[in-house]
Design an enzyme around this catalytic site. Structure first.
Site, short mmCIF file in Angstrom:
data_model
loop_
_atom_site.label_atom_id
_atom_site.label_comp_id
_atom_site.label_asym_id
_atom_site.label_seq_id
_atom_site.Cartn_x
_atom_site.Cartn_y
_atom_site.Cartn_z
N THR A 162 4.34 2.90 5.44
CA THR A 162 2.62 2.81 5.67
C THR A 162 1.97 3.05 6.39
O THR A 162 2.70 4.25 7.59
CB THR A 162 2.99 0.96 6.35
N ASP A 202 -0.40 2.62 8.48
CA ASP A 202 -0.49 1.76 9.52
C ASP A 202 0.27 2.42 10.75
O ASP A 202 0.23 2.36 12.28
CB ASP A 202 -1.01 0.90 9.60
N ASP A 207 2.68 -0.11 11.90
CA ASP A 207 2.36 -1.24 12.70
C ASP A 207 3.45 -2.24 12.18
O ASP A 207 3.54 -2.94 12.89
CB ASP A 207 1.09 -1.86 12.79
N GLY A 221 0.57 -1.11 0.04
CA GLY A 221 -0.26 -0.10 0.15
C GLY A 221 0.34 1.48 0.32
O GLY A 221 1.75 1.70 1.02
N ARG A 232 -6.56 -2.23 9.58
CA ARG A 232 -6.61 -3.83 9.41
C ARG A 232 -6.43 -4.14 10.92
O ARG A 232 -6.90 -5.34 11.15
CB ARG A 232 -6.04 -4.81 8.14
N ARG A 242 1.34 -5.48 -5.36
CA ARG A 242 1.53 -6.82 -4.54
C ARG A 242 1.32 -7.16 -5.03
O ARG A 242 0.73 -8.17 -5.81
CB ARG A 242 0.37 -6.64 -3.92
N ASP A 283 5.15 -4.79 6.56
CA ASP A 283 5.10 -6.01 6.81
C ASP A 283 5.44 -7.01 5.55
O ASP A 283 7.00 -7.86 5.41
CB ASP A 283 5.19 -6.47 7.79
O1 F6P Z 1 -1.42 -1.60 5.26
C1 F6P Z 1 -1.81 -0.18 5.30
C2 F6P Z 1 -3.82 -0.16 4.54
O2 F6P Z 1 -3.63 1.25 4.23
C3 F6P Z 1 -4.08 -1.03 5.60
O3 F6P Z 1 -4.95 0.04 6.93
C4 F6P Z 1 -5.52 -1.38 4.32
O4 F6P Z 1 -6.44 -2.19 5.44
C5 F6P Z 1 -5.34 -1.54 3.51
O5 F6P Z 1 -3.75 -0.78 3.89
C6 F6P Z 1 -6.13 -1.09 2.53
O6 F6P Z 1 -5.68 -1.29 1.24
P1 F6P Z 1 -5.35 -2.02 -0.44
O7 F6P Z 1 -5.34 -0.96 -0.64
O8 F6P Z 1 -5.11 -3.14 -1.10
O9 F6P Z 1 -7.66 -2.13 -0.44
#
Ligand code: F6P
Length: 334
Positions: free
Chosen positions: A136, A138, A140, A21, A182, A82, A113
């Site tokens: 990120t 998050d 985290d 992300g 998440r 990804r 991660d």
């Molecule tokens: O990892 C970062 C994040 O923003 C999370 O908080 C969220 O759940 C996820 O990415 C959303 O990912 P995507 O862009 O694949 O929907």
């Protein structure tokens, strides 16, 4: 400013990619990596679309001027992905062949991660020098107090909640605001306190719907005509924000309830000054760590110092929330 001599290096070219992300500050980090390479007379390649770009040989040389005017931009000019193919030994072999073909002998991976797990496996298989930069929203990742984009995302979220509060109080409504996270409640907890939320639901703590109900009843009795509840997307109740909202609406009929899901707007926007400076420091340190012979480590910031943590430790678990913040929120939402 003091002039520091470029470091003598055994590396010929360093590749830089952004993966997973996107987060605000990734461009500032790419800029710092490219310019630090230029400073130390090491070639640099920008790799497009994360690990996919290594497999597709989608990369190009970059110099100090290639990264002009990007420090203030959200997203990532290198694009992100990804990449499933990189999870296979065959995919990683192609990636390695392409790196060798381009004379690249070190890699900076900016991501979360999942991206670091890929980096760790790759560097073990091919003894290929890799350094990670935590990017990120998050926040985290273990081994760093802050990840790139977290500060900007917090500011985006409190700005949005401030606006929601205007309409909530005009209509005497109870709002449930879902924020990203998440597996981690850093955004919910900090933005919740920053925006004065009445309650905050996070993945790390099971508050339970009954307690939430009681707390909102108390709020109403104490004279609050509107309230904001911040819900992290992975909160512990196991219910999504709409299910939580309708449970409360059914049990507290005097509140008119609305739900607002902030979604991907939290990942966009121009990075804050904090994220730009953090990205710049991390980018310089990532390249100089590679030139110093380090590998399989992540750059982090701990107590204001730039540090290195083994990738293995960085991905071992999620960084912990500060429990004191829960208490602060409880006291101030009286
Ligand atoms: O990892 C970062 C994040 O923003 C999370 O908080 C969220 O759940 C996820 O990415 C959303 O990912 P995507 O862009 O694949 O929907």
């Amino acid at each position: 400013m003091a002039f520091i001599l470029p470091m003598p290096s055994k590396l010929s070219h360093i590749g830089v990619l952004t993966s997973g992300g996107d987060s605000p500050g990734m461009n500032a980090a790419v800029r710092a990596v490219v310019r630090t390479c230029a400073y130390h007379n090491v070639g640099c390649f920008g790799v497009y679309q994360g690990y996919q770009g290594l497999i597709d040989n989608n990369l190009e040389p970059m110099n100090a001027r290639s990264v002009k005017d990007i420090i203030n931009k959200g997203g990532t000019i290198l694009k992100s992905a990804r990449c499933l193919e990189f999870r296979t030994p065959e995919g990683r072999k192609i990636a390695h062949d392409n790196l060798k073909k381009n004379n690249i002998d070190g890699l900076v991976v900016i991501g979360g991660d999942g991206s670091f797990t890929g980096a760790m496996i790759f560097q073990k298989e091919f003894s290929f020098p890799v350094i990670g930069i935590p990017g990120t929203i998050d926040n985290d990742i273990q081994g760093t107090r802050f990840t790139l984009g977290y500060d900007t995302a917090l500011n985006t979220v409190i700005d949005a909640i401030d606006k929601i509060r205007d309409t909530a109080s005009s209509h005497n409504r109870l709002f449930f605001v879902e924020v990203m996270g998440r597996d981690a409640g850093h955004i919910a907890l900090n933005a919740g306190i920053g925006a004065g939320a009445e309650e905050i639901l996070i993945p790390e703590e099971d508050m339970g719907l009954e307690r939430l109900l009681e707390s909102l009843k108390r709020s109403e009795k104490s004279g609050k005509s509107s309230s904001i509840v911040v819900v992290a997307e992975g909160d512990k109740t196991g219910k999504n924000v709409f299910e939580i909202a309708s449970y409360i609406e059914n049990n507290l009929p005097y509140y008119e309830v609305r739900v607002s899901v902030l979604g991907h707007m939290q990942r966009g926007g121009s990075p804050s000054c904090f994220d730009r400076v953090l990205a710049s420091r991390m980018g310089v340190f990532a390249v100089e760590s590679l030139l110093d012979g380090n590998s399989n480590k992540m750059v982090g910031i701990i107590d204001e110092n730039i540090t290195l943590t083994p990738l293995e430790d960085a991905i071992k678990g999620k960084s912990k929330i500060n429990n004191n913040l829960i208490r602060v929120s409880d006291i101030l939402s009286i």
